[in-house]
Design a protein around this motif. Sequence first.
Motif, short mmCIF file in Angstrom:
data_model
loop_
_atom_site.label_atom_id
_atom_site.label_comp_id
_atom_site.label_asym_id
_atom_site.label_seq_id
_atom_site.Cartn_x
_atom_site.Cartn_y
_atom_site.Cartn_z
N MET A 138 -64.29 -49.65 -1.13
CA MET A 138 -65.34 -50.56 -1.57
C MET A 138 -66.19 -49.92 -2.66
N PHE A 139 -66.57 -48.65 -2.47
CA PHE A 139 -67.40 -47.99 -3.48
C PHE A 139 -66.63 -47.74 -4.76
N SER A 140 -65.33 -47.52 -4.67
CA SER A 140 -64.53 -47.30 -5.88
C SER A 140 -64.45 -48.57 -6.73
N LEU A 141 -64.64 -49.73 -6.10
CA LEU A 141 -64.59 -51.00 -6.82
C LEU A 141 -65.95 -51.37 -7.42
N LEU A 142 -67.02 -50.68 -7.01
CA LEU A 142 -68.35 -50.96 -7.55
C LEU A 142 -68.58 -50.16 -8.82
N SER A 143 -69.35 -50.71 -9.71
CA SER A 143 -69.72 -49.98 -10.93
C SER A 143 -70.98 -49.18 -10.67
N PRO A 144 -71.15 -48.04 -11.35
CA PRO A 144 -72.37 -47.24 -11.16
C PRO A 144 -73.62 -48.07 -11.47
N SER A 145 -74.55 -48.11 -10.55
CA SER A 145 -75.77 -48.90 -10.73
C SER A 145 -76.78 -48.49 -9.68
N VAL A 146 -78.00 -49.00 -9.83
CA VAL A 146 -79.04 -48.74 -8.83
C VAL A 146 -78.62 -49.32 -7.48
N PHE A 147 -78.00 -50.50 -7.50
CA PHE A 147 -77.56 -51.13 -6.26
C PHE A 147 -76.55 -50.25 -5.54
N THR A 148 -75.62 -49.67 -6.29
CA THR A 148 -74.61 -48.81 -5.69
C THR A 148 -75.23 -47.59 -5.04
N ARG A 149 -76.21 -46.98 -5.74
CA ARG A 149 -76.88 -45.80 -5.18
C ARG A 149 -77.68 -46.16 -3.91
N VAL A 150 -78.34 -47.32 -3.95
CA VAL A 150 -79.10 -47.75 -2.77
C VAL A 150 -78.16 -48.00 -1.60
N LEU A 151 -77.03 -48.68 -1.89
CA LEU A 151 -76.06 -48.96 -0.84
C LEU A 151 -75.50 -47.66 -0.26
N MET A 169 -58.53 -40.24 -8.99
CA MET A 169 -57.72 -40.32 -7.77
C MET A 169 -57.93 -39.09 -6.88
N LYS A 170 -58.05 -37.89 -7.51
CA LYS A 170 -58.26 -36.67 -6.73
C LYS A 170 -59.61 -36.72 -6.01
N ARG A 171 -60.65 -37.17 -6.73
CA ARG A 171 -61.98 -37.28 -6.11
C ARG A 171 -61.95 -38.28 -4.96
N PHE A 172 -61.24 -39.39 -5.16
CA PHE A 172 -61.15 -40.42 -4.12
C PHE A 172 -60.47 -39.85 -2.87
N ALA A 173 -59.37 -39.14 -3.07
CA ALA A 173 -58.61 -38.59 -1.94
C ALA A 173 -59.45 -37.57 -1.17
N LEU A 174 -60.16 -36.69 -1.92
CA LEU A 174 -60.97 -35.67 -1.26
C LEU A 174 -62.12 -36.30 -0.48
N THR A 175 -62.79 -37.29 -1.11
CA THR A 175 -63.91 -37.96 -0.43
C THR A 175 -63.41 -38.71 0.81
N LEU A 176 -62.25 -39.34 0.69
CA LEU A 176 -61.68 -40.07 1.82
C LEU A 176 -61.40 -39.12 2.98
N LEU A 177 -60.82 -37.96 2.70
CA LEU A 177 -60.52 -36.99 3.77
C LEU A 177 -61.81 -36.51 4.44
N LEU A 178 -62.81 -36.21 3.62
CA LEU A 178 -64.08 -35.72 4.17
C LEU A 178 -64.75 -36.80 5.02
N PHE A 179 -64.82 -38.02 4.50
CA PHE A 179 -65.50 -39.10 5.21
C PHE A 179 -64.73 -39.47 6.47
N ASN A 180 -63.41 -39.42 6.40
CA ASN A 180 -62.59 -39.69 7.57
C ASN A 180 -62.89 -38.67 8.68
N ALA A 181 -62.98 -37.39 8.31
CA ALA A 181 -63.28 -36.34 9.30
C ALA A 181 -64.67 -36.53 9.89
#
Length: 540
Positions: free
Chosen positions: A39-52, A1-13
């Motif tokens: 959307m990314f939090s709902l994806l599982s780690p994979s090659v597709f996720t990294r490409v996306l 949850m902490k990583r999600f919140a920090l990433t959200l703040l950064l990406f929002n800015a």
Amino acid sequence: MKRFALTLLLFNALLLALLLPRYPWIPWIAAEALIVCAMFSLLSPSVFTRVLASVVGTLYAVLALFTLSDLLVRQSLGRGLNLYLELGVVGSVVDLMLSNLGTGLSLLILLALLLAFCGLALWISKLLSHLAGGLHSGFGKAALATGVMLVAVSFTPQSVVSLSAAQLTSNQILLAIDTRRSTAEFSQSLANDPAAGEPVALAGLANTDVIFGFIESYGISSLTDDRFTDLIGSRLDKMEAAVSAAGLYMVSGRLGSPVQGGQSWLAHATMLSGQWIDTQLDYEILLASDYPTLIDDMALTGHDTIAVMPAITQDWPEGQAFGYNRIYQSTTMDYQGPPFNWVTMPDQYTWSWFQRSVREQTVGPMFAEVALISSHAPWVPILPVLDDWDSVGDGTAFKQWEGAGETPASLWREPERVREHFALAIDYALNVATGYATRHVDENTLLVLLGDHQPAPLVTGEGASRDVIVHVISGNPELLAPFLATGSNGGGLPSFQLGAKPDVNQEGPSMASVRPFMLKAFRRAPLSTEVASVKGVEQP
């Protein structure tokens, strides 16, 4: 949850930063930030996720490049980014950069920008990839649903929520559609114009040399901005006194330019054609048409039509399309002195060479368009005016100032000093033009000195008038009388008055009004109406 919140703040800015050109109004929340992070939090780690994630990071880097370009366009041209138009002038921007900064520094800057935007794309892709599988699906779905709901709020005027990336993209698409429609309408208006293909002989100028000297960046701010008024106002007082002492007459006014900060050729085309040409596409449409210009009118009168373009360093097919009899550019003007950053040769050489090698060698009247470039950015170095014009020669006299002054990169770190150098460059250009006028203008000459556009908003500030200053000089007061004519049948140009200074309180007509005015004022041989008022210029 902490990583999600920090990433959200950064990406929002980061997404809100795309709206910086709209400052001071910037919302607080970018709805896309919540949607993408959820959307990314709902994806599982994979090659597709990294490409996306890489795709999203790359798209953001591209949008960030557009935002930086938008800021630069606003500061240099006084308008927002329009990719549909900007793609057509990329070559000119590269040439300007190479001329001012040199090949080495230009390549270094471009490489640094490339690395910076690639690094930004990589960083964002890693941020988003690390979100994969890191949030409980319930929280992820709730965040996604919240983001979708915020989309509706983003359409509310002045909302705290925005779709910054989507807005930036959609704005460019809508601009492209609108620009394409506008150019189509312009093309149709040229085709429907009854005057198309019908140049008009100007009998009133049949035995007169008509010279239009475009002074680069000579805008009305030179007189209305307190930072420039003292220097330029004093120069114009000296100019008026020198012109009067030479037995010449002078009127001055204002004209509205279609551009600011650059793309001088659009202003030239507007003045020549009598059509408002404010985009590259309109310019190309005009060139492809048979619509007549002052060049055709003057040729019909028997004038030798000449273009003197010291800034042109390569082939100039546009000049052929305009129909000049003769075209001179930097490589055909016999200049043996050094270039001064973007300026291929100083104005004093241009005027001296024009008189010696063109005007004195021409039999019969001429119509000449002379582009003067010493007052072009970066405005460094500022050369002195040689008192002995005969010493100008082939330009080797200017070698003593080769490498003089600081570099543009050094000067442009301080905006106030840039403005100081701008004023000094305009002062030089006016001083040289005055020297030419007092030496070579007579009763059979109509010399029109005018700016092409205002300097960039970096110099003038936001919201400055786009008017330029115009001076008309002749030894024959009958040639100046039409510029001052008033009344329903006068046809004069508003804002024109006696002397070297225009009315700073009255906006000028469009540059597109010049050709219609010339056709009306000089279609017939000159009359002696209002000549007395022109002769009323006080002698020193």
